[in-house]
Each structure stands twice: as structure tokens, then as C-alpha cells.
Scaffold this active site. Structure first.
Site, short mmCIF file in Angstrom:
data_model
loop_
_atom_site.label_atom_id
_atom_site.label_comp_id
_atom_site.label_asym_id
_atom_site.label_seq_id
_atom_site.Cartn_x
_atom_site.Cartn_y
_atom_site.Cartn_z
CE LYS A 1 -7.30 5.87 0.88
NZ LYS A 1 -8.38 6.63 0.22
CE1 TYR B 1 -4.24 1.31 -0.22
CE2 TYR B 1 -3.64 2.60 1.72
CZ TYR B 1 -4.52 2.33 0.67
OH TYR B 1 -5.65 3.09 0.51
P1 NDP Z 1 -12.79 3.15 -8.12
O1 NDP Z 1 -11.66 2.85 -9.05
O2 NDP Z 1 -14.12 2.65 -8.46
O3 NDP Z 1 -12.85 4.71 -7.82
C1 NDP Z 1 -11.73 5.56 -7.75
C2 NDP Z 1 -12.18 6.89 -8.27
O4 NDP Z 1 -11.15 7.88 -8.10
C3 NDP Z 1 -12.53 6.84 -9.74
O5 NDP Z 1 -13.88 7.19 -9.93
C4 NDP Z 1 -11.60 7.90 -10.34
O6 NDP Z 1 -12.26 8.67 -11.33
C5 NDP Z 1 -11.36 8.80 -9.15
N1 NDP Z 1 -10.23 9.71 -9.42
C6 NDP Z 1 -8.92 9.40 -9.59
N2 NDP Z 1 -8.24 10.52 -9.89
C7 NDP Z 1 -9.12 11.55 -9.91
C8 NDP Z 1 -9.03 12.95 -10.16
N3 NDP Z 1 -7.86 13.55 -10.44
N4 NDP Z 1 -10.16 13.72 -10.08
C9 NDP Z 1 -11.34 13.15 -9.79
N5 NDP Z 1 -11.51 11.83 -9.56
C10 NDP Z 1 -10.41 11.04 -9.61
O7 NDP Z 1 -12.27 2.56 -6.71
P2 NDP Z 1 -12.88 2.46 -5.25
O8 NDP Z 1 -14.34 2.57 -5.28
O9 NDP Z 1 -12.23 1.27 -4.67
O10 NDP Z 1 -12.23 3.75 -4.54
C11 NDP Z 1 -12.97 4.76 -3.89
C12 NDP Z 1 -12.31 5.16 -2.59
O11 NDP Z 1 -12.36 4.05 -1.68
C13 NDP Z 1 -10.82 5.52 -2.69
O12 NDP Z 1 -10.55 6.60 -1.83
C14 NDP Z 1 -10.13 4.27 -2.16
O13 NDP Z 1 -8.85 4.55 -1.63
C15 NDP Z 1 -11.10 3.89 -1.08
N6 NDP Z 1 -10.98 2.52 -0.56
C16 NDP Z 1 -11.10 1.44 -1.40
C17 NDP Z 1 -10.99 0.17 -0.91
C18 NDP Z 1 -11.12 -1.04 -1.80
O14 NDP Z 1 -10.80 -2.16 -1.36
N7 NDP Z 1 -11.59 -0.92 -3.03
C19 NDP Z 1 -10.73 -0.10 0.53
C20 NDP Z 1 -10.67 1.12 1.32
C21 NDP Z 1 -10.76 2.36 0.78
P3 NDP Z 1 -12.17 8.31 -12.90
O15 NDP Z 1 -12.57 6.89 -13.03
O16 NDP Z 1 -13.16 9.28 -13.46
O17 NDP Z 1 -10.74 8.56 -13.24
C1 KAL Z 2 -2.91 -3.29 0.06
C2 KAL Z 2 -3.78 -3.21 -0.93
C3 KAL Z 2 -3.52 -3.88 -2.22
C4 KAL Z 2 -3.31 -2.94 -3.34
C5 KAL Z 2 -2.20 -1.91 -3.17
C6 KAL Z 2 -2.43 -0.64 -3.40
C7 KAL Z 2 -3.75 -0.06 -3.74
C8 KAL Z 2 -3.86 1.27 -3.86
C9 KAL Z 2 -5.15 1.96 -4.21
C10 KAL Z 2 -5.00 3.00 -5.31
C11 KAL Z 2 -6.19 3.92 -5.26
C12 KAL Z 2 -4.93 2.26 -6.63
C13 KAL Z 2 -4.51 3.07 -7.82
O1 KAL Z 2 -4.27 4.26 -7.73
C14 KAL Z 2 -4.47 2.32 -9.12
C15 KAL Z 2 -3.88 3.13 -10.27
O2 KAL Z 2 -2.47 3.19 -10.17
C16 KAL Z 2 -4.21 2.43 -11.62
N1 KAL Z 2 -5.65 2.35 -11.88
C17 KAL Z 2 -6.33 3.33 -12.54
O3 KAL Z 2 -5.78 4.33 -12.96
C18 KAL Z 2 -7.82 3.12 -12.68
C19 KAL Z 2 -8.14 3.03 -14.16
C20 KAL Z 2 -8.54 4.28 -11.98
C21 KAL Z 2 -10.05 4.21 -12.09
O4 KAL Z 2 -8.18 4.19 -10.62
C22 KAL Z 2 -8.08 5.34 -9.89
N2 KAL Z 2 -7.78 5.14 -8.58
O5 KAL Z 2 -8.25 6.43 -10.37
C23 KAL Z 2 -5.02 -2.36 -0.75
C24 KAL Z 2 -6.33 -3.11 -0.95
C25 KAL Z 2 -6.42 -4.29 0.00
C26 KAL Z 2 -7.50 -2.16 -0.66
C27 KAL Z 2 -7.63 -1.01 -1.62
C28 KAL Z 2 -7.78 -1.32 -3.06
C29 KAL Z 2 -7.56 0.24 -1.09
C30 KAL Z 2 -7.75 1.50 -1.83
O6 KAL Z 2 -7.39 2.55 -1.27
O7 KAL Z 2 -8.31 1.51 -2.93
#
Ligand code: NDP
Ligand code: KAL
Length: 258
Positions: free
Chosen positions: A166, A159
Site C-alpha cells: 500500500k 497487515y
Molecule cells: P473484495 O474482496 O470485495 O475485492 C477485492 C477485489 O480484488 C476482488 O474483486 C478481486 O477480484 C480483485 N482481485 C484480486 N486479484 C486480482 C487480479 N489478479 N486481477 C483483477 N482483480 C483482482 O475486497 P474489498 O472491497 O475490501 O477490497 C477493495 C480494495 O479496498 C482493496 O484494494 C483493499 O485493499 C482496499 N481496502 C479494503 C479495506 C477493507 O476493510 N475491506 C480497507 C481499506 C482498503 P476477484 O473476486 O474477481 O478475484
Molecule cells: C489489518 C487488517 C486485518 C487483515 C490483515 C490483512 C488483510 C489484507 C487484505 C488483503 C487484500 C486480503 C487478501 O489478499 C486475502 C486473500 O489472501 C484470500 N482471499 C481471497 O482470495 C478472496 C477470495 C479474494 C476475493 O480476495 C482478494 N483480495 O482477491 C486489515 C483490515 C483491518 C482492513 C483490510 C481488510 C484492508 C484491505 O486492504 O483489504
């Protein structure tokens, strides 16, 4: 029957697709009668978010705006447009995080300055920027909810820089709660357990992480978008009117296990 959110309007930031946690929140608030405003990072996501809302939410009167949270002008323009179009909002869900893929493996120590700043800019500072822009629209009070993860409190493999971001997000949430409480605006975070979303795809060994939840979390199962959505609904509703500056773990109890 849910505690009604009829007559209330909430901004949902971060729906990428139907697996997004933001989408779980949207459905839960919609079921309670709320009006929703969706924001997405760029124009290229406009159609997919609109199609998802049109095909899944019955009788909605949602609005849609582009908002890249790295751009102060875009944030200003978005909230000015929302003010002109609806006037008052009652809450905001911030479900946005990003780090470069190469930062999410190996040792944290190797984080680059640029990668560190990108993760903090999009995943932590953005909460402060949008809270400031949303405040003038919350004239009836309000509730701001952000999404965090255990990796900001404890070291979680891979992470890395996102964990440090975070921790900054969690602290920002508390400082904002302190600033905004006098306006009856509450600010809280939900710490979600691992959920398979687009962000989770291709980073770390997600199957291994889920297996550990099934073996060690008190509830012995992963959580769902719906469960996070229902906790966001509680935080957006008056049921939580005495709660601010709090992190609620919706993680099958995993964070209590040593
Ligand atoms: P998604 O990939 O569905 O959502 C991530 C979102 O971040 C996307 O909609 C993306 O928008 C948006 N984003 C990234 N960059 C920008 C930017 N510059 N401006 C506006 N929007 C942006 O993933 P999750 O639903 O998993 O993530 C949502 C939140 O939940 C995050 O904060 C993540 O860290 C948190 N979280 C997720 C967990 C998991 O296991 N999935 C666990 C705990 C916390 P776009 O697609 O339009 O680029
Ligand atoms: C320990 C866990 C395993 C995974 C390690 C890191 C996860 C980080 C989350 C972070 C938000 C992921 C990214 O930013 C992915 C990005 O590099 C590439 N993906 C994209 O660009 C897609 C297309 C767009 C939609 O994504 C975003 N974010 O814009 C953590 C796990 C167990 C829990 C998670 C997933 C936590 C979390 O914060 O999401």
C-alpha cells in the site's frame, strides 16, 4: 439531488460481490447517472457480477470485461475493447488487492520474496499498468481513484506485506498524478477504514479491529461501502476538480488518533 454524472462513463475494477467497496462506488456513481463498465479477474466471476448488476441497478447500460491485472496482454485487450465499444471514459476506480494468506499473520520480517512480489504486483503495480492503458481513453480529462489502507502509512498488526504494497500504491498514485495532470487526468486514493468484505474474511481478528474503531475513532463507528462510494463520487465529479495526488481518509477519523 447529486451533481449529475449523466453522459459520463466510469470503469469499476474489483467487484467480487455486494459487500465489495467497488460495489459501493458503483452504486453511488450509478445514482448520479453515470454509465458503468465492470471488470473482473476471471471468467468464473462474470455471471455473479452480471447478476448483481442486473438485479440491483435500475435502467443500467453497463458493460462487462474480464481483466486479470497480472497479465499485460489482458489489460491491453480490455482497454482496446472498451475503446472500441464506448470510445471515451471519464474515470476509473481501482479496487484491487491481494496477498497470500500466509503473509498476513505473524512478523513482517518473514515475508517471502515470492509473497512480497505477488502482493506488489497485484496491489500496487496494477494501478500504474491500468492508468497507462486507460489514459488514451480519457480524452476529455478524467479521474482515477484507488483504494488504500492506513497500514501503508503506519504499522498495523498482521497487515505486513500488504502494508508495504500500500505504501508503494500511495507513492505510485502521487507519481501518476504528477505525470497525468497535464492531460487533466487526476489521480487520488481513498484510505478506507475496516469494512467486512470477502478480502477481510478470515484474515486477522476483524472483530477486534472493529471494536477498536468503536472505542477510539472520533465517530465511534465503522464506515460503510456507501460512505466510501460517496467520496469516490466526489473524486469522480467536477466537485473535486482542483484535487489530485491526495489521500482522503474515509475512516471515521481513526487515522488522526495517536
Ligand atoms: P473484495 O474482496 O470485495 O475485492 C477485492 C477485489 O480484488 C476482488 O474483486 C478481486 O477480484 C480483485 N482481485 C484480486 N486479484 C486480482 C487480479 N489478479 N486481477 C483483477 N482483480 C483482482 O475486497 P474489498 O472491497 O475490501 O477490497 C477493495 C480494495 O479496498 C482493496 O484494494 C483493499 O485493499 C482496499 N481496502 C479494503 C479495506 C477493507 O476493510 N475491506 C480497507 C481499506 C482498503 P476477484 O473476486 O474477481 O478475484
Ligand atoms: C489489518 C487488517 C486485518 C487483515 C490483515 C490483512 C488483510 C489484507 C487484505 C488483503 C487484500 C486480503 C487478501 O489478499 C486475502 C486473500 O489472501 C484470500 N482471499 C481471497 O482470495 C478472496 C477470495 C479474494 C476475493 O480476495 C482478494 N483480495 O482477491 C486489515 C483490515 C483491518 C482492513 C483490510 C481488510 C484492508 C484491505 O486492504 O483489504
Amino acid at each position: 439531488m447529486k451533481f449529475s454524472l449523466e453522459g459520463r462513463t466510469y470503469v469499476i475494477m474489483g467487484v467480487a460481490n455486494k459487500r465489495s467497496i467497488a460495489w459501493g462506488i458503483a452504486r453511488s456513481l450509478h445514482d448520479a447517472g453515470a454509465r458503468l463498465i465492470f471488470t473482473y479477474a476471471s471468467e468464473r466471476f462474470e455471471k455473479s457480477v452480471k447478476d448483481l448488476v442486473d438485479s440491483s441497478l435500475e435502467e443500467h447500460n453497463s458493460l462487462f470485461y474480464e481483466c486479470d491485472v497480472t497479465n499485460d496482454d489482458a489489460i491491453d485487450q480490455t482497454f482496446t475493447a472498451i475503446k472500441n465499444d464506448v470510445g471515451v471514459i471519464h474515470g476509473l476506480a481501482h479496487c484491487i488487492a491481494f496477498a497470500n494468506k500466509e503473509e498476513l499473520k505473524g512478523e513482517y520480517m518473514n515475508a517471502s520474496r515470492e509473497g512480497f512480489l505477488t502482493a506488489h504486483n497485484i496491489s500496487a503495480y496494477s494501478l500504474t499498468a491500468v492508468a497507462k492503458a486507460a489514459k488514451p481513453l480519457m480524452t476529455d480529462g478524467g479521474s482515477i481513484v484507488t483504494l488504500t489502507y492506513l497500514g501503508g502509512e503506519k504499522v498495523v498488526e498482521n497487515y505486513n506485506v500488504m502494508g508495504v504494497a500500500k505504501a508503494s500504491l500511495d507513492a505510485s498514485m502521487r507519481y501518476l498524478a504528477s505525470d497525468l495532470g497535464k492531460y487533466n487526468i487526476r489521480v487520488n486514493a481513498i484510505s478506507a477504514g475496516p469494512i467486512r468484505t470477502l478480502s477481510a474474511k478470515g484474515v486477522g481478528d476483524f472483530n477486534k479491529i472493529l471494536k477498536e474503531i468503536e472505542e477510539r475513532a472520533p465517530l465511534r463507528r465503522p464506515v460503510t461501502q456507501e460512505e466510501v462510494g460517496d467520496t469516490a463520487y466526489y473524486l469522480m465529479s467536477d466537485l473535486s476538480r482542483g484535487v489530485t495526488g491526495e489521500i482522503i481518509h474515509v475512516d471515521s477519523g481513526f487515522s488522526i488518533i495517536g
